[in-house]
Design an enzyme around this catalytic site. Structure first.
Site, PDB file in Angstrom:
ATOM      1  N   ASP A  14     -28.164 -32.062 -35.991  1.00  0.00           N
ATOM      2  CA  ASP A  14     -27.603 -30.995 -35.155  1.00  0.00           C
ATOM      3  C   ASP A  14     -28.687 -30.138 -34.504  1.00  0.00           C
ATOM      4  O   ASP A  14     -28.630 -29.852 -33.319  1.00  0.00           O
ATOM      5  CB  ASP A  14     -26.632 -30.113 -35.973  1.00  0.00           C
ATOM      6  CG  ASP A  14     -27.230 -29.624 -37.298  1.00  0.00           C
ATOM      7  OD1 ASP A  14     -28.387 -29.982 -37.616  1.00  0.00           O
ATOM      8  OD2 ASP A  14     -26.534 -28.890 -38.020  1.00  0.00           O
ATOM      9  N   ASP A  25     -35.452 -27.184 -36.634  1.00  0.00           N
ATOM     10  CA  ASP A  25     -35.946 -25.831 -36.833  1.00  0.00           C
ATOM     11  C   ASP A  25     -37.414 -25.903 -37.288  1.00  0.00           C
ATOM     12  O   ASP A  25     -38.304 -26.080 -36.456  1.00  0.00           O
ATOM     13  CB  ASP A  25     -35.022 -25.176 -37.873  1.00  0.00           C
ATOM     14  CG  ASP A  25     -35.253 -23.693 -38.051  1.00  0.00           C
ATOM     15  OD1 ASP A  25     -34.956 -22.940 -37.129  1.00  0.00           O
ATOM     16  OD2 ASP A  25     -35.711 -23.289 -39.133  1.00  0.00           O
TER      17      ASP A  25
HETATM   18  P1  IMP Z   1     -35.462 -27.878 -40.567  1.00  0.00           P
HETATM   19  O1  IMP Z   1     -35.826 -28.419 -39.207  1.00  0.00           O
HETATM   20  O2  IMP Z   1     -35.820 -28.798 -41.680  1.00  0.00           O
HETATM   21  O3  IMP Z   1     -36.028 -26.494 -40.780  1.00  0.00           O
HETATM   22  O4  IMP Z   1     -33.927 -27.682 -40.741  1.00  0.00           O
HETATM   23  C1  IMP Z   1     -32.968 -27.913 -39.791  1.00  0.00           C
HETATM   24  C2  IMP Z   1     -31.657 -27.501 -40.420  1.00  0.00           C
HETATM   25  O5  IMP Z   1     -31.593 -26.078 -40.569  1.00  0.00           O
HETATM   26  C3  IMP Z   1     -30.482 -27.870 -39.552  1.00  0.00           C
HETATM   27  O6  IMP Z   1     -29.991 -29.153 -39.863  1.00  0.00           O
HETATM   28  C4  IMP Z   1     -29.494 -26.790 -39.889  1.00  0.00           C
HETATM   29  O7  IMP Z   1     -28.745 -27.165 -41.029  1.00  0.00           O
HETATM   30  C5  IMP Z   1     -30.315 -25.596 -40.242  1.00  0.00           C
HETATM   31  N1  IMP Z   1     -30.425 -24.665 -39.107  1.00  0.00           N
HETATM   32  C6  IMP Z   1     -31.558 -24.321 -38.457  1.00  0.00           C
HETATM   33  N2  IMP Z   1     -31.305 -23.445 -37.475  1.00  0.00           N
HETATM   34  C7  IMP Z   1     -29.975 -23.223 -37.487  1.00  0.00           C
HETATM   35  C8  IMP Z   1     -29.092 -22.403 -36.680  1.00  0.00           C
HETATM   36  O8  IMP Z   1     -29.486 -21.696 -35.728  1.00  0.00           O
HETATM   37  N3  IMP Z   1     -27.779 -22.448 -37.017  1.00  0.00           N
HETATM   38  C9  IMP Z   1     -27.300 -23.211 -38.032  1.00  0.00           C
HETATM   39  N4  IMP Z   1     -28.075 -23.991 -38.798  1.00  0.00           N
HETATM   40  C10 IMP Z   1     -29.419 -24.001 -38.533  1.00  0.00           C
HETATM   41 MG    MG Z   2     -28.216 -29.558 -40.861  1.00  0.00          MG
END
Ligand code: IMP
Ligand code: MG
Length: 182
Positions: free
Chosen positions: A102, A105
């Protein structure tokens, strides 16, 4: 509009156009592969995107699911990704895997999963994300396909949640800070 949403960032029509564009890119890139294309949905946030994307891709696809949680110990610096539901199939050497996410981040989830699936023997591993927040990166990671880059807002809807809420909203909206600051 939902009362906890400050404003709509990407409406249904734009999301639809974005997914149509990505599906065409995937069709183009995988048209000549003789491997099985496996769309791997990362639960739960990616289900809505996955459902729309798979309908628009015209090359044959198979689907599977994984569930992960990041920062299980609450530490942002641990960088640990926990696998809660693993992929069970044993024929990954016959598959081109396309991980469907989705939002990117810190980049930890997808960089970890990409390595993990390569170690499991997948023929190739690529990533597609609906949204990307490049300003938040903690590890170097670039998705192969990206719907739209967004600034550092906390967004909900179209599968994305805050405390398991708002996933069913048909648009991507910016959550009111008052919702998570209280
Ligand atoms: P990362 O890239 O490992 O830090 O994590 C990504 C995950 O963080 C995504 O799959 C979401 O579950 C969660 N996430 C990051 N930003 C958002 C946001 O703005 N809204 C909702 N979930 C988010
Ligand atoms: Mg997620």
């Amino acid at each position: 509009m939902n009362q906890d949403v400050e404003r709509i960032l990407i409406d249904e029509e734009e999301i639809n156009q974005i997914i149509t564009r990505i599906a065409a890119e995937i069709d183009r890139d995988y048209a000549n592969s003789n491997k099985r294309l496996l769309l791997l949905c990362i639960l739960k946030g990616s289900v809505v995107f996955m459902g729309e994307l798979m309908k628009k891709i015209t090359v044959p696809v198979e689907i599977d699911f994984m569930k992960v949680s990041s920062y299980a110990n609450g530490s942002k610096t641990s960088g640990s990704v926990n696998i809660i539901l693993d992929i069970l199939r044993k024929d990954l050497n016959e598959c081109d895997i396309l991980i469907v996410e989705d939002i990117v981040d810190s980049g930890r989830t997808l960089s970890y999963l990409t390595e993990y699936l390569k170690l499991k023997g997948a023929q190739s591993v690529k990533t597609v994300t609906l949204l990307d927040k490049p300003s938040r990166r903690e590890v170097e990671f670039t998705p192969d396909y990206c719907g739209r880059e967004i600034p550092d807002f906390f967004v909900v809807g179209y599968g994305l949640d805050y405390a398991e809420k708002y996933r069913a909203l048909p648009y991507v909206g910016i959550l009111k800070p008052s919702v998570y600051n209280t």
